[in-house]
Design an enzyme around this catalytic site. Structure first.
Site, PDB file in Angstrom:
ATOM      1  N   SER A  65       0.849  -1.190   0.000  1.00  0.00           N
ATOM      2  CA  SER A  65       0.000   0.000   0.000  1.00  0.00           C
ATOM      3  C   SER A  65       0.884   1.239   0.000  1.00  0.00           C
ATOM      4  O   SER A  65       1.674   1.460   0.919  1.00  0.00           O
ATOM      5  CB  SER A  65      -0.912   0.003   1.239  1.00  0.00           C
ATOM      6  OG  SER A  65      -1.727   1.145   1.249  1.00  0.00           O
ATOM      7  N   HIS A  66       0.768   2.054  -1.050  1.00  0.00           N
ATOM      8  CA  HIS A  66       1.631   3.223  -1.211  1.00  0.00           C
ATOM      9  C   HIS A  66       0.943   4.443  -0.592  1.00  0.00           C
ATOM     10  O   HIS A  66       0.240   5.199  -1.248  1.00  0.00           O
ATOM     11  CB  HIS A  66       1.891   3.454  -2.699  1.00  0.00           C
ATOM     12  CG  HIS A  66       3.058   4.350  -2.960  1.00  0.00           C
ATOM     13  ND1 HIS A  66       3.382   4.810  -4.213  1.00  0.00           N
ATOM     14  CD2 HIS A  66       3.993   4.881  -2.130  1.00  0.00           C
ATOM     15  CE1 HIS A  66       4.452   5.578  -4.139  1.00  0.00           C
ATOM     16  NE2 HIS A  66       4.829   5.644  -2.892  1.00  0.00           N
ATOM     17  N   GLN A  67       1.180   4.643   0.704  1.00  0.00           N
ATOM     18  CA  GLN A  67       0.546   5.735   1.434  1.00  0.00           C
ATOM     19  C   GLN A  67       1.411   6.981   1.490  1.00  0.00           C
ATOM     20  O   GLN A  67       0.910   8.092   1.666  1.00  0.00           O
ATOM     21  CB  GLN A  67       0.251   5.302   2.878  1.00  0.00           C
ATOM     22  CG  GLN A  67      -0.584   4.040   2.987  1.00  0.00           C
ATOM     23  CD  GLN A  67      -0.613   3.547   4.422  1.00  0.00           C
ATOM     24  OE1 GLN A  67      -1.377   4.052   5.236  1.00  0.00           O
ATOM     25  NE2 GLN A  67       0.232   2.588   4.736  1.00  0.00           N
ATOM     26  N   LEU A 134       0.767  -0.156  -4.833  1.00  0.00           N
ATOM     27  CA  LEU A 134      -0.563   0.224  -5.299  1.00  0.00           C
ATOM     28  C   LEU A 134      -1.066   1.434  -4.523  1.00  0.00           C
ATOM     29  O   LEU A 134      -0.811   1.556  -3.317  1.00  0.00           O
ATOM     30  CB  LEU A 134      -1.533  -0.939  -5.126  1.00  0.00           C
ATOM     31  CG  LEU A 134      -1.234  -2.182  -5.980  1.00  0.00           C
ATOM     32  CD1 LEU A 134      -2.330  -3.224  -5.791  1.00  0.00           C
ATOM     33  CD2 LEU A 134      -1.106  -1.819  -7.454  1.00  0.00           C
TER      34      LEU A 134
END
Length: 740
Positions: A65-67, A134
């Site tokens: 997860s690309h936060q 993502l």
């Protein structure tokens, strides 16, 4: 100068020493370990589960997860060096990122386009590893969802395992990709890495074979990593305090129409003061009744009970004296917290008498407040961050009472973990943030109003505006105009009535409305879309599941369904004779109750053993969207054919929409059962109904020949139809008592 050099040498030596420790602890290369040390120290990283990712057998795809801008550097420091990292263009070009970029292989891709899959499949088939970043979207748009499809296709072609990774807390970093109003910034938040076990796409689909397409199976697994990024073993009090730490203790969190707004600090101070008083008259683990309306006082009391390790038993004061007495006895409640002002205003003297008849004493909040000293307030002000008793997430937190629409009500025992899991499951599926305001008109004694309408905002930093009654159809639109909520919970009946009295601007601030408890009619959905530009997202739940089981979202929704199963839940459908394309729904998941208490075994927890039988008949399409076909008890078997009584009700409602109807099955000597319509429509005519049914394409078996006309349909305190009483009424009117 010498001192400076010595200090610098000491820092370098410490850095090298810690790097050596990390190298052997996690199995990293030395350069990886050195570049990981700043992250480990600055963010106190909980990284135990990264070993799952490192030990995953190739071919493997790490789905991350690309936060924030941090994840690529962090993952290059921690994942095996032979991993090929597919970076976004900004990360691929950033100068500060250069030292980490040298730790492994990287390529850049344009997020506007789907991956060039053939090359990546070749990499994986050669026992390779991919790291895919993502976008951090709970409800991904079509463009983002294409990436999930691409990853799924690549994984299937290469027979690769999927390892989802989520860095909890990264959204709050200064380098966060989320706007600051939705994720308040902190320089050094504590981070933890959530990593799930490696599984192939086929294995993911096999977990829920009745409801998963390949891409949705990956999407759901990705959501599970987000869910388990939350520590579900913290207990509710600590989870609420964690939210206060994230958004700030001065962040306004609750408000009602009388007391005004309270921030987190004031909430905890008030809760501690009350908790001390509750602690003095009750024992740890004891069930303590809450007989209060939707107002700040009920939240303060609930948090006070959680702090004191007491179990909050939510009393449904609309259920009638007999049900209240039964509830008090079933849960062995000895103390009930209430307010004299509320009892007087709501004319609930009979409910107070019912509580006392059940063997409980009333503890009045007015008396508690007058007994509070300045020393009590000072102690609470100084110690507000700490609970009064040790917290255990596996212990009971709340007792709720089922509505009993089809039988005797039961006490449902929910643990801290059940409730926190369900709140976090919802947060992993629906986009909410501290920038939102949630208007809750559903009573806290109802599971939907408690978990979705109270606990969810408390643990996520969403401001909660409480209104005491959902029945104030004219006042609630005015409250919405002033409070400017962005999210609202309700039922179709309530929402339809609000729309009739609302002015066009009253609900204009809403982003979406979550509806449950009953099916949403197309006309209700239409009026909110057209007049208020607000989407109604329909869900499904049951008290035993704390309560949310499935929900649509504003982007991933399908009208007429109740959405898709929440992350980390499993379902199975048991075939039912006479019903095609559907089955009886069984559930399992972290939000499923601890068990029941029943009137014949008061105070004794009867644990849930394995899967839970919901008693609902549902169908599921290939994308996992669930359609409720009816309760198992709400099907009639007529001459060997199964007929949904709920479907018959919908047919009747379409013909006479202004009236109230209930459809029940009664004994029939010749055909086993027959259908009876109980209605408030004076002009209801069997011939007219039969003609309408034919036009609608309904089978003749679905059309009731018997019609019983009444002034009112029996209802429960929750507002649901009381089918037990309605069936008895129909049997008596038709002279079938002996046959029943």
């Amino acid at each position: 100068m010498i001192l400076t050099l010595a200090l610098l040498a000491g820092l370098i030596a410490a850095w090298l020493l810690i790097g050596v420790v990390e190298k052997f602890r996690l199995g990293l290369r030395f350069m990886q370990a050195l570049l990981y040390v700043p992250f480990r120290l600055a963010y106190r990283l909980a990284d135990d589960r990264i070993k799952i990712a490192r030990n995953a057998a190739a071919p493997v795809i790490y789905v991350i997860s690309h936060q924030s801008r941090l994840e690529p550097a962090l993952m290059l420091s921690l994942l095996p060096e032979d991993t090929l990292h597919i970076l976004d263009e900004v990360s691929a070009r950033s100068p500060w990122f250069e030292p980490w970029r040298e730790l492994g292989r990287t390529i850049a891709f344009n997020a506007e386009h789907v991956f060039v899959s053939r090359r990546l499949v070749r990499v994986l088939k050669g026992k390779g590893r991919l790291a895919v970043y993502l976008p951090d979207a709970v409800e991904p748009d079509i463009k983002t969802f294409r990436l999930f499809r691409a990853v799924t296709r690549i994984a299937m072609q290469a027979d690769a395992r999927i390892v989802p990774i989520f860095v909890a807390g990264a959204r709050a970093l200064p380098l966060s990709l989320t706007p600051a109003d939705k994720a308040p910034r902190r320089w050094f938040p504590r981070l933890s890495i959530s990593v799930l076990e490696p599984m192939t796409i086929a294995e993911l689909v096999a977990r829920n074979p009745d409801q998963s397409s390949n891409t949705n199976a990956l999407f759901d697994r990705f959501a599970e990593a987000r869910l388990f990024g939350s520590d579900l073993n913290r207990g509710l009090f600590l989870a609420i305090r964690d939210a206060a730490d994230r958004v700030g203790a001065s962040h306004p969190i609750i408000e009602d129409v009388i007391s005004g707004a309270l921030n987190y600090r004031k909430l905890f101070i008030g809760a501690r003061v009350l908790g001390r008083r509750f602690e003095a008259v009750t024992a740890p683990g004891e069930a303590v009744g809450l007989l209060l309306p939707n107002a700040n006082g009920v939240v303060l009391s609930l948090v006070g009970l959680l702090s004191a390790s007491r179990v909050a038993a939510m009393i449904n004061y609309t259920a009638g004296p007999a049900s209240v007495t039964a509830a008090v006895r079933t849960a062995e409640i000895r103390t009930v917290i209430s307010s004299r002002a509320f009892i007087d205003k709501a004319s609930l003297a009979d409910i107070v008498a019912a509580v006392e008849e059940g063997g409980a004493k009333l503890l009045w909040l007015e008396d508690v407040r007058t007994s509070v000293t300045a020393l009590d307030k000072l102690a609470a002000t100084l110690l507000w961050r700490w609970p009064l008793q040790p917290q255990n997430a596996a212990k009971p937190a709340v007792i709720l009472f089922t509505s009993g629409s089809e039988g005797t009500p039961k006490a449902v025992v929910l643990s801290h973990r059940n409730l926190l899991a369900n709140a976090m499951q919802a947060e992993a599926r629906i986009t909410i943030s501290p920038a939102d305001i949630l208007l809750n008109v559903l009573p806290v004694f109802h599971s939907f109003g408690l978990t979705g309408g109270t606990i969810l905002p408390l643990v996520t930093g969403v401001k909660l505006f409480l209104y005491p009654s959902p029945l104030h159809y004219k006042l609630i639109p005015e409250v919405a105009r002033k409070a400017r909520p962005t999210v609202m919970f309700g039922t179709d009946t309530f929402l339809a009535n609000y729309a009739r009295t609302a002015k066009d601007g009253d609900f204009s601030s809403l982003r979406f409305i979550v509806a449950g408890a009953e099916a949403v009619k197309p006309e209700t959905r239409c009026v909110y879309r057209e007049r208020f530009q607000a989407e109604i997202i329909e869900g499904f739940g049951l008290t035993e599941a704390a309560p949310v089981v499935a929900v649509n979202t504003a982007i991933h929704g399908r009208d007429g369904t109740v959405g898709r199963l929440l992350p980390a839940m499993r379902m199975k459908l048991e075939p039912i004779e006479g019903i095609s394309g559907a089955g009886r729904l069984w559930l399992d998941g972290p939000n499923l109750m601890m068990g029941y208490m029943t009137s014949d075994r008061p105070g004794e927890l009867q644990p849930l053993d394995g899967w839970h039988d919901t008693g609902d008949i549902v169908s599921v399409d290939r994308e996992g969207f669930i359609t409720i076909r009816g309760r198992a008890k709400r099907f009639a078997k007529i001459a060997g054919e199964m007929v949904s009584l709920g479907a018959v009700e919908m047919l009747v409602q379409s013909l006479w929409p202004e009236e109230h109807h209930a459809v029940v099955a009664v004994p029939d000597k010749r055909r086993g059962e027959r259908i009876v319509l109980v209605t408030t429509a004076d002009d209801a005519d069997p011939d007219e109904l039969r003609k309408f049914g034919r036009q609608a394409g309904a089978a003749d078996l679905m059309v009731p020949n018997d019609i019983v006309k009444v002034e009112e349909i029996p209802v429960l305190g929750s507002g649901k139809t009381d089918y037990v009483s309605t069936r008895k009424l129909a049997i008596d009117r038709l002279g079938l008592s002996a046959a029943a």
